[in-house]
Design a protein around this motif. Structure first.
Motif, PDB file in Angstrom:
ATOM      1  N   ALA A 206       0.973  -1.160   0.265  1.00 23.75           N
ATOM      2  CA  ALA A 206       0.020  -0.044  -0.255  1.00 23.75           C
ATOM      3  C   ALA A 206       1.070   1.254  -0.375  1.00 23.75           C
ATOM      4  N   SER A 207       1.937   1.375   0.262  1.00 26.36           N
ATOM      5  CA  SER A 207       3.196   2.111   0.373  1.00 26.36           C
ATOM      6  C   SER A 207       4.188   2.444  -0.249  1.00 26.36           C
ATOM      7  N   ALA A 208       3.762   1.832  -1.182  1.00 26.42           N
ATOM      8  CA  ALA A 208       4.893   1.079  -2.491  1.00 26.42           C
ATOM      9  C   ALA A 208       4.800   2.490  -3.072  1.00 26.42           C
ATOM     10  N   PRO A 209       5.948   3.303  -4.395  1.00 32.31           N
ATOM     11  CA  PRO A 209       7.016   2.975  -4.042  1.00 32.31           C
ATOM     12  C   PRO A 209       7.515   3.929  -2.665  1.00 32.31           C
ATOM     13  N   ARG A 210       7.093   4.252  -1.390  1.00 34.77           N
ATOM     14  CA  ARG A 210       7.900   4.734  -1.047  1.00 34.77           C
ATOM     15  C   ARG A 210       8.123   3.928   0.240  1.00 34.77           C
ATOM     16  N   CYS A 211       9.304   4.539   1.034  1.00 33.22           N
ATOM     17  CA  CYS A 211       9.698   3.820   1.873  1.00 33.22           C
ATOM     18  C   CYS A 211       8.515   3.984   3.462  1.00 33.22           C
TER      19      CYS A 211
END
Length: 209
Positions: free
Chosen positions: A16-21
């Motif tokens: 769900a957060s991709a591409p963020r870390c």
């Protein structure tokens, strides 16, 4: 939350957060566990084949090959239901939603364009997996390892990670291994939906082993 449930939840959070870390502390807070537990669970997902990238000082993210866009459960619509959704999308004019509505409308139109003759043989693997997920049914799959050797496994589908690329991952409870496993869809040589419903393999891990 036992280990099996954590692995499923962790895969969903990262997708769900991709591409963020996502920082390990944030994941730990969401799952109600320690940072060390998150680190162990991420290491296990990586051993199972899910492409999770650790970023020093930033946290974890799904590798680019897994794609972004989150996890959407499969939705099975009849032709009549799809037509009703398409009709509603045609009337969407609100700022910020018109373009996504047009995109969704194109996808529905493409899905409804069924060839006059159905291809012979079983339905494609991806369609079978999505249908089993939607119905809560177990699957019997033929899965090829890196050498090409195929083994038969009965699995209980839990999450299908669908990204922008061609690689998709099925997170499932493997009855053969009696544990969570990650399967690349392009390595599933065959898939047959079973009559029995998924039993929630997490119960076998209630002790958190």
């Amino acid at each position: 939350m036992n280990r099996t449930d954590r692995l499923y939840a962790l895969a969903v959070e990262l997708s769900a957060s991709a591409p963020r870390c996502v920082p390990a502390r944030a994941l730990a807070a969401r799952l109600g566990v320690s940072v060390r537990t998150v680190e162990r669970d991420v290491a296990r997902l990586r051993r199972l084949g899910l492409p999770v990238e650790p970023r020093r000082g930033e946290g974890y993210r799904l590798a680019e090959e897994a794609g972004a866009g989150g996890v959407l459960p499969p939705v099975v619509l009849t032709a009549e239901e799809a037509a009703a959704v398409a009709a509603a999308l045609r009337d969407v004019e609100e700022d910020g939603l018109a373009a996504p509505a047009r995109s969704a409308l194109r996808k529905i139109a493409a899905a409804l364009s069924v060839p006059e003759r159905e291809p012979a043989g079983p339905p494609p693997v991806a369609r079978t997996v999505e249908r089993a997920l939607a119905r809560g049914r177990a699957l019997r799959i033929g899965y090829a390892d890196r050498t090409g050797a195929v083994t038969s496994r009965d699995v209980e589908p839990r999450i299908l990670l669908a990204g922008r690329g061609s690689v998709r991952y099925l997170v499932a409870w493997c009855r053969l291994r009696d544990d969570v496993r990650v399967f690349r869809l392009d390595r599933i040589a065959s898939a047959v939906e079973l009559d029995d419903a998924t039993a929630g393999g997490a119960a076998a891990q209630a002790s958190g082993r």
